[in-house]
Design an enzyme around this catalytic site. Structure first.
Site, short mmCIF file in Angstrom:
data_model
loop_
_atom_site.label_atom_id
_atom_site.label_comp_id
_atom_site.label_asym_id
_atom_site.label_seq_id
_atom_site.Cartn_x
_atom_site.Cartn_y
_atom_site.Cartn_z
N ARG A 163 14.81 63.11 -49.51
CA ARG A 163 16.26 63.11 -49.24
C ARG A 163 16.60 64.10 -48.13
O ARG A 163 17.61 64.81 -48.20
CB ARG A 163 17.06 63.47 -50.51
CG ARG A 163 17.02 62.46 -51.61
CD ARG A 163 17.67 61.15 -51.16
NE ARG A 163 17.89 60.24 -52.26
CZ ARG A 163 16.96 59.41 -52.74
NH1 ARG A 163 15.76 59.37 -52.21
NH2 ARG A 163 17.26 58.61 -53.74
N SER A 235 23.27 58.55 -56.95
CA SER A 235 22.85 59.85 -57.49
C SER A 235 23.72 60.95 -56.90
O SER A 235 23.82 61.06 -55.68
CB SER A 235 21.40 60.14 -57.10
OG SER A 235 20.55 59.14 -57.57
N GLU A 331 23.48 65.80 -53.86
CA GLU A 331 22.90 64.94 -52.83
C GLU A 331 24.03 64.42 -51.94
O GLU A 331 23.83 64.13 -50.77
CB GLU A 331 22.18 63.78 -53.52
CG GLU A 331 21.30 63.00 -52.62
CD GLU A 331 21.22 61.55 -52.97
OE1 GLU A 331 22.28 60.87 -52.96
OE2 GLU A 331 20.12 61.08 -53.26
#
Ligand code: EPU
Length: 335
Positions: A163, A235, A331
């Site tokens: 990520r 998420s 995130e």
């Protein structure tokens, strides 16, 4: 076309109400450059967005919001085993995946049904079910927001991580991605190692790209809420990467915990598990809550504000830290 005081509710999958002082949706590189040179926006903060599927607006954005709308997909080359595709930043990500799967080209099928646009995919190196976009990206083209010059970075230069990429670090808020070039395989090797995918495909002898795509769409539909029905940004937190010995100790004490491998000496712990253990799964707090099927997904009900979501995120982070001494990081990009 340039719009003033643009309402962003439909331009973020959390469905939060916020306004951008200016909004532009240029459809090619020349138009992006024209917008950047427009004297009305001189000195203003610039925010680049795709579908707004990883953004949390905590307030109005007092600057210029640019949504690149380049929607071409072109085959730029091929060799015996591979095909090279250049896709515009504005191409819907799943349209791109379907385009590849339809032609029998493998590499992105495990990333089926992820919301967002091609241009956003390398920024946070989207990943799911044992695959990351970094595995298929050849290069990323962009315009420098300050100099208005066009450049390109190779896969290595993008410094992809979990990520993570250079676009979230040194180049954060400094570029507009215009095109991404991908390398897809003409002889795809199916990756069904992820337990959920393996289970979904267990009845099939030789699953193909379509089967993998269908399996993943089915899993995602079961577990993740549809942003058209209930606001969410997938998420909300990243899975924390912790020293291996810490992960093993936690695993020994908790048989329900699944630990995933990370870089050498480290393990990835599912943040969803930590959040569930802290009792948040399926709970609602005012207009926001934690999804009942996936504790990593925070949801925004009608009327929710960015502030409510941030408060919930903070109390989740605090509980996880108090109970497990592990810090979990968002995130989503908080504006
Ligand atoms: N789990 C729980 N409780 C839950 C959900 C999951 O304990 O409510 C545990 C289970 O042990 C499960 C493990 O967490 O085995 C992993 O769950 P899951 O397979 O759903 O994946 P995840 O780690 O929660 C990551 C990505 C997702 C991606 C899935 C599948 C991140 C931050 N998220 O989630 O990506 O779809 O893996 O590969 O890495 C996204 O980024 O928006 C996203 C949805």
């Amino acid at each position: 076309m340039i719009t003033e005081n643009k309402e962003l509710k439909k331009l973020n999958t959390l469905g939060l109400k916020a306004k951008a002082r200016w909004f532009a949706q240029p459809a090619d590189v020349a138009s992006i450059k024209r917008v950047l040179s427009d004297t009305r926006f001189k000195g203003m903060p610039i925010l680049v967005t795709g579908s707004g599927s990883n953004l949390l607006y905590s307030k109005d954005f007092n600057g210029l919001l640019i949504r690149p709308d380049i929607t071409s997909i072109t085959v730029t080359g091929e060799d015996k085993n591979s095909v090279y595709l250049r896709a515009g930043a504005g191409v819907n990500w799943d349209t791109f995946v379907a385009y590849c799967v339809d032609r029998g080209w493998g590499g992105v099928e495990n990333l089926s049904h992820i919301p967002g646009c091609v241009g956003a995919s390398p920024v946070q190196n989207i990943g799911a079910y044992g695959s990351e976009v970094a595995d298929s990206v050849v290069s990323v083209e962009f315009i420098d927001l300050e100099t208005h010059k066009e450049s390109s970075l190779s896969n290595d230069e993008c410094r992809f991580g979990y990520r993570d990429s250079i676009f979230k670090r040194e180049l954060k808020s400094k570029t507009i991605i215009t095109y991404v070039t991908f390398c897809l395989s003409k002889y795809p090797v199916i990756n069904a190692n992820y337990a959920d995918v393996a289970a979904e495909l267990s009845g099939l002898k030789e699953p193909g790209l379509y089967d993998v795509r269908k399996a993943i769409i089915d899993i995602r539909k079961r577990k993740l809420p549809d942003p058209e029905v209930i606001g969410n940004a997938g998420s909300f937190f990243k899975n924390p990467v912790v020293p291996e010995d810490m992960a093993f100790k936690l695993k020994n004490e908790n048989s329900s915990l699944k630990v995933f491998s990370a870089q050498s000496g480290f393990s990835k712990i599912p943040a969803a598990w930590l959040i569930e253990q802290c009792g948040f799964k399926g709970k609602r707090f005012g207009n926001v809550g934690v999804h009942p099927n996936q504790a990593l997904v925070l949801v925004a009900y009608e009327g929710a504000t960015g502030e409510e979501l941030i408060n919930l995120a903070h109390s989740i982070q605090k509980s996880v830290l108090d109970k497990f001494s592990i810090e979990i990081e968002p995130e989503v990009n908080i504006i």
